[in-house]
Design a protein around this motif. Structure first.
Motif, PDB file in Angstrom:
ATOM      1  N   GLN A   1       0.655  -1.173  -0.101  1.00 35.08           N
ATOM      2  CA  GLN A   1       0.166  -0.191  -0.079  1.00 35.08           C
ATOM      3  C   GLN A   1       0.916   1.090   0.081  1.00 35.08           C
ATOM      4  O   GLN A   1       0.337   2.274  -0.791  1.00 35.08           O
ATOM      5  N   LEU A   2       2.055   1.121   0.700  1.00 36.65           N
ATOM      6  CA  LEU A   2       2.782   2.413   0.836  1.00 36.65           C
ATOM      7  C   LEU A   2       3.420   2.674  -0.456  1.00 36.65           C
ATOM      8  O   LEU A   2       3.620   3.873  -1.057  1.00 36.65           O
ATOM      9  N   LYS A   3       3.918   1.577  -1.187  1.00 38.92           N
ATOM     10  CA  LYS A   3       4.635   1.704  -2.420  1.00 38.92           C
ATOM     11  C   LYS A   3       3.516   2.414  -3.584  1.00 38.92           C
ATOM     12  O   LYS A   3       4.058   3.108  -4.418  1.00 38.92           O
ATOM     13  N   LYS A   4       2.264   1.761  -3.335  1.00 36.15           N
ATOM     14  CA  LYS A   4       1.536   2.321  -4.381  1.00 36.15           C
ATOM     15  C   LYS A   4       0.965   3.709  -4.047  1.00 36.15           C
ATOM     16  O   LYS A   4       0.794   4.549  -4.944  1.00 36.15           O
ATOM     17  N   THR A   5       0.798   4.068  -2.892  1.00 35.15           N
ATOM     18  CA  THR A   5       0.233   5.392  -2.637  1.00 35.15           C
ATOM     19  C   THR A   5       1.232   6.516  -2.880  1.00 35.15           C
ATOM     20  O   THR A   5       0.759   7.617  -3.361  1.00 35.15           O
ATOM     21  N   PHE A   6       2.400   6.062  -2.405  1.00 35.02           N
ATOM     22  CA  PHE A   6       3.468   7.164  -2.531  1.00 35.02           C
ATOM     23  C   PHE A   6       4.387   6.913  -3.756  1.00 35.02           C
ATOM     24  O   PHE A   6       5.289   7.695  -3.994  1.00 35.02           O
ATOM     25  N   ASP A   7       3.750   6.087  -4.696  1.00 34.87           N
ATOM     26  CA  ASP A   7       4.577   5.767  -5.964  1.00 34.87           C
ATOM     27  C   ASP A   7       6.352   5.564  -5.937  1.00 34.87           C
ATOM     28  O   ASP A   7       6.918   6.348  -6.388  1.00 34.87           O
ATOM     29  N   VAL A   8       6.565   4.696  -4.694  1.00 34.54           N
ATOM     30  CA  VAL A   8       7.943   4.638  -4.642  1.00 34.54           C
ATOM     31  C   VAL A   8       8.403   3.200  -5.229  1.00 34.54           C
ATOM     32  O   VAL A   8       7.720   2.393  -5.513  1.00 34.54           O
ATOM     33  N   LYS A   9       9.786   3.332  -5.678  1.00 30.22           N
ATOM     34  CA  LYS A   9      10.224   2.234  -6.450  1.00 30.22           C
ATOM     35  C   LYS A   9      10.757   1.246  -5.300  1.00 30.22           C
ATOM     36  O   LYS A   9      11.015  -0.061  -5.613  1.00 30.22           O
ATOM     37  N   MET A  10      10.924   1.669  -4.112  1.00 31.42           N
ATOM     38  CA  MET A  10      11.741   0.774  -3.075  1.00 31.42           C
ATOM     39  C   MET A  10      11.495   1.336  -1.788  1.00 31.42           C
ATOM     40  O   MET A  10      11.136   2.712  -1.492  1.00 31.42           O
ATOM     41  N   ILE A  11      11.205   0.570  -0.785  1.00 29.70           N
ATOM     42  CA  ILE A  11      11.101   1.066   0.803  1.00 29.70           C
ATOM     43  C   ILE A  11      12.222   0.468   1.568  1.00 29.70           C
ATOM     44  O   ILE A  11      12.509  -0.914   1.520  1.00 29.70           O
ATOM     45  N   ARG A  12      13.006   1.231   2.133  1.00 30.73           N
ATOM     46  CA  ARG A  12      14.019   0.832   3.051  1.00 30.73           C
ATOM     47  C   ARG A  12      13.208   0.524   4.469  1.00 30.73           C
ATOM     48  O   ARG A  12      12.435   1.381   4.923  1.00 30.73           O
ATOM     49  N   HIS A  13      13.236  -0.588   4.976  1.00 28.80           N
ATOM     50  CA  HIS A  13      12.537  -0.968   6.088  1.00 28.80           C
ATOM     51  C   HIS A  13      13.300  -1.923   7.170  1.00 28.80           C
ATOM     52  O   HIS A  13      14.295  -2.811   6.592  1.00 28.80           O
ATOM     53  N   THR A  14      13.205  -2.053   8.361  1.00 26.50           N
ATOM     54  CA  THR A  14      13.631  -2.889   9.469  1.00 26.50           C
ATOM     55  C   THR A  14      12.990  -4.180   8.927  1.00 26.50           C
ATOM     56  O   THR A  14      11.902  -4.271   8.578  1.00 26.50           O
ATOM     57  N   ALA A  15      13.514  -5.233  10.067  1.00 23.20           N
ATOM     58  CA  ALA A  15      12.792  -6.469  10.065  1.00 23.20           C
ATOM     59  C   ALA A  15      11.332  -6.512  10.296  1.00 23.20           C
ATOM     60  O   ALA A  15      10.914  -5.787  11.159  1.00 23.20           O
ATOM     61  N   LEU A  16      10.532  -7.427   9.375  1.00 20.89           N
ATOM     62  CA  LEU A  16       9.160  -7.445   9.832  1.00 20.89           C
ATOM     63  C   LEU A  16       8.781  -8.358  11.097  1.00 20.89           C
ATOM     64  O   LEU A  16       9.749  -8.956  11.377  1.00 20.89           O
ATOM     65  N   GLN A  17       7.637  -7.894  11.787  1.00 28.34           N
ATOM     66  CA  GLN A  17       7.648  -8.612  12.990  1.00 28.34           C
ATOM     67  C   GLN A  17       6.547  -9.752  13.090  1.00 28.34           C
ATOM     68  O   GLN A  17       6.208 -10.264  14.130  1.00 28.34           O
ATOM     69  N   ASP A  18       6.150 -10.015  11.752  1.00 26.71           N
ATOM     70  CA  ASP A  18       5.299 -11.348  11.496  1.00 26.71           C
ATOM     71  C   ASP A  18       4.060 -11.136  12.494  1.00 26.71           C
ATOM     72  O   ASP A  18       3.568 -11.795  13.331  1.00 26.71           O
ATOM     73  N   LYS A  19       3.258  -9.676  12.309  1.00 24.70           N
ATOM     74  CA  LYS A  19       2.211  -9.851  13.098  1.00 24.70           C
ATOM     75  C   LYS A  19       1.222  -8.685  12.158  1.00 24.70           C
ATOM     76  O   LYS A  19       1.845  -8.069  11.334  1.00 24.70           O
ATOM     77  N   LYS A  20      -0.019  -8.493  12.791  1.00 25.89           N
ATOM     78  CA  LYS A  20      -0.778  -7.595  11.940  1.00 25.89           C
ATOM     79  C   LYS A  20      -0.155  -6.230  12.312  1.00 25.89           C
ATOM     80  O   LYS A  20       0.112  -5.747  13.203  1.00 25.89           O
ATOM     81  N   VAL A  21      -0.747  -5.355  11.331  1.00 30.85           N
ATOM     82  CA  VAL A  21      -0.464  -3.774  11.300  1.00 30.85           C
ATOM     83  C   VAL A  21      -1.629  -3.094  11.640  1.00 30.85           C
ATOM     84  O   VAL A  21      -2.831  -3.295  10.729  1.00 30.85           O
ATOM     85  N   LYS A  22      -1.803  -2.296  12.497  1.00 34.31           N
ATOM     86  CA  LYS A  22      -3.047  -1.484  12.724  1.00 34.31           C
ATOM     87  C   LYS A  22      -2.656   0.181  13.101  1.00 34.31           C
ATOM     88  O   LYS A  22      -3.208   0.907  12.513  1.00 34.31           O
ATOM     89  N   LYS A  23      -1.833   0.188  13.877  1.00 33.76           N
ATOM     90  CA  LYS A  23      -1.346   1.843  14.478  1.00 33.76           C
ATOM     91  C   LYS A  23      -0.111   2.167  13.553  1.00 33.76           C
ATOM     92  O   LYS A  23       0.975   1.327  13.641  1.00 33.76           O
ATOM     93  N   ILE A  24      -0.230   3.119  12.935  1.00 29.94           N
ATOM     94  CA  ILE A  24       0.739   3.838  11.984  1.00 29.94           C
ATOM     95  C   ILE A  24       1.041   5.218  12.251  1.00 29.94           C
ATOM     96  O   ILE A  24       0.314   6.205  12.673  1.00 29.94           O
ATOM     97  N   ALA A  25       2.466   5.409  12.670  1.00 31.85           N
ATOM     98  CA  ALA A  25       2.902   6.717  12.999  1.00 31.85           C
ATOM     99  C   ALA A  25       3.768   7.258  11.748  1.00 31.85           C
ATOM    100  O   ALA A  25       4.283   6.355  10.865  1.00 31.85           O
ATOM    101  N   VAL A  26       3.515   8.622  11.477  1.00 35.09           N
ATOM    102  CA  VAL A  26       4.174   9.139  10.349  1.00 35.09           C
ATOM    103  C   VAL A  26       4.787  10.491  10.452  1.00 35.09           C
ATOM    104  O   VAL A  26       4.248  10.989  11.547  1.00 35.09           O
ATOM    105  N   CYS A  27       5.897  10.691   9.645  1.00 37.59           N
ATOM    106  CA  CYS A  27       6.332  12.242   9.828  1.00 37.59           C
ATOM    107  C   CYS A  27       6.803  12.505   8.393  1.00 37.59           C
ATOM    108  O   CYS A  27       7.622  11.565   7.764  1.00 37.59           O
ATOM    109  N   GLY A  28       6.437  13.543   7.673  1.00 34.55           N
ATOM    110  CA  GLY A  28       7.055  13.731   6.518  1.00 34.55           C
ATOM    111  C   GLY A  28       8.237  14.352   6.502  1.00 34.55           C
ATOM    112  O   GLY A  28       8.702  14.873   7.606  1.00 34.55           O
ATOM    113  N   GLY A  29       9.064  14.081   5.507  1.00 38.03           N
ATOM    114  CA  GLY A  29      10.504  14.552   5.317  1.00 38.03           C
ATOM    115  C   GLY A  29      11.613  13.809   6.286  1.00 38.03           C
ATOM    116  O   GLY A  29      11.372  12.196   6.290  1.00 38.03           O
TER     117      GLY A  29
END
Length: 364
Positions: free
Chosen positions: A258-286
């Protein structure tokens, strides 16, 4: 329309006093009294953006990032900043920026990111401190309602989702005016006792001038007694980052897609996934790495931002998934935000969305 008509509105929406000390928001180039027929909104200001403004006959460029951060001692065209300014000056194009002040308000940059992600129940991630003040004044009973309404209209009395908040105590005031006075009640030279209301309310510090002016205009006394107290309370309407919840839980990889589609990004650098459902999202532009601990403390499953450095990814410590989508990518919808608030306020004024991609980062 004059430039100041537009900039004054923007500064009511995102007051300049909210910008960080290092920032340079506001009118950077141009005469605030100049008449213009249209504006161009963009994320950054470059030579190509000025060319676009010239082509579209826009007398003002409104950007998120200030083209000038530190002082310029010379403008000789030796870099893109100086060349851009020279071109803008030669073509009578003004430049305005709303930066960290626009980041700090609930309906600003981070609010737009939350909207794009479809987040609900959004609130500021790190509320600002040293922002609230209390006003105490003393008003004759028959004018208390008028004074209350005046300071509320000026922006006082907001606590969370409530407005027009105040506390009122009945008491008795005393005064004696000299022979040069013209008292609203009582007689000059005589001690007077008046039934008054002690009115208390709060306001954000950046509105102090406006609130006090409203008080003085509405209050009937020649000499208005009032006190202002600084408060340590957090102000949850202003601050850094935001946090909200997805309407429904998602798988981690589904949210990344969803992030890749919404923000039209070719790649996302991310930390290890936690193997759990996602519900609460924190954001900060820039650049948002400074908010990582707040995002963890708030119980966020993901922290969506940009500009994380290699060693900073370790700080997630398997407590949260950091998703670095890039600086430009996170803030790209800011020009859409400018467009919306300006066209809502000035529906008959021409506002152009820049068609120039100013992202200096490319992927191969």
């Amino acid at each position: 329309m004059k430039i100041k008509d537009i900039t004054n509105f923007l500064e009511d929406f995102a007051p300049l006093k909210l910008q960080e000390s290092y920032d340079n928001a506001g009118l950077i180039l141009g005469d605030k009294n100049a008449e213009i027929s249209s504006v161009l909104v963009t994320l950054d200001v470059t030579e190509a953006i000025v060319d676009e403004a010239i082509e579209k006959k826009a007398g003002l460029i409104i950007a998120h990032h200030p083209i000038v951060f530190s002082g310029l001692k010379k403008i000789t065209g030796k870099n893109y900043i100086e060349r851009t300014l020279i071109k803008a000056i030669k073509n009578d194009v003004a430049i305005y920026a709303a930066h960290t002040n626009l980041d700090s308000v609930t309906g600003g940059v981070n609010g737009k990111i939350c909207e794009k992600l479809g987040l609900k129940d959004c609130k500021i991630l790190q509320s600002s401190g040293d922002m609230l003040k209390k006003l105490v004044t003393f008003v004759p009973v028959d004018r208390a309602e008028k004074v209350r309404e005046a300071v509320f209209t000026a922006g006082a009395g907001h606590i969370g989702n409530y407005d027009s908040c105040s506390f009122n105590i009945h008491g008795q005031g005393t005064f004696r005016g000299s022979e040069t006075t013209n008292p609203y009640v009582g007689k000059k030279g005589e001690q007077h006792y008046e039934n008054e209301i002690r009115l208390e309310t709060i306001f954000p510090s950046y509105l102090q001038g406006k609130v006090i002016n409203a008080l003085l205009q509405a209050h009937p006394y020649e000499e208005v007694a009032y006190d202002i107290y600084s408060l340590d309370n957090k102000f949850d309407q202003i601050g850094a980052g935001m946090i909200g919840s997805l309407p429904k839980e998602k798988e981690e990889k589904t949210f990344l897609r969803q992030l890749k589609k919404t923000f039209d990004v070719k790649m996302i650098r991310h930390t290890a996934l936690q193997d759990k459902k996602v519900k609460k999202i924190a954001v900060c532009g820039g650049s948002g790495s400074f908010l990582l601990n707040q995002a963890i403390a708030a119980g966020a499953d993901f922290f969506v931002t940009g500009d994380f450095k290699y060693h900073q990814f370790f700080d997630a410590e398997n407590k949260i998934v950091i998703a670095d989508i890039g600086h430009f990518e996170g803030e790209q919808f800011t020009k859409e935000l400018f467009y919306e608030i300006l066209t809502n306020k000035f529906p008959k004024f021409a506002v152009h969305l820049s068609e120039v991609n100013t992202n200096p980062v490319f992927y191969f």
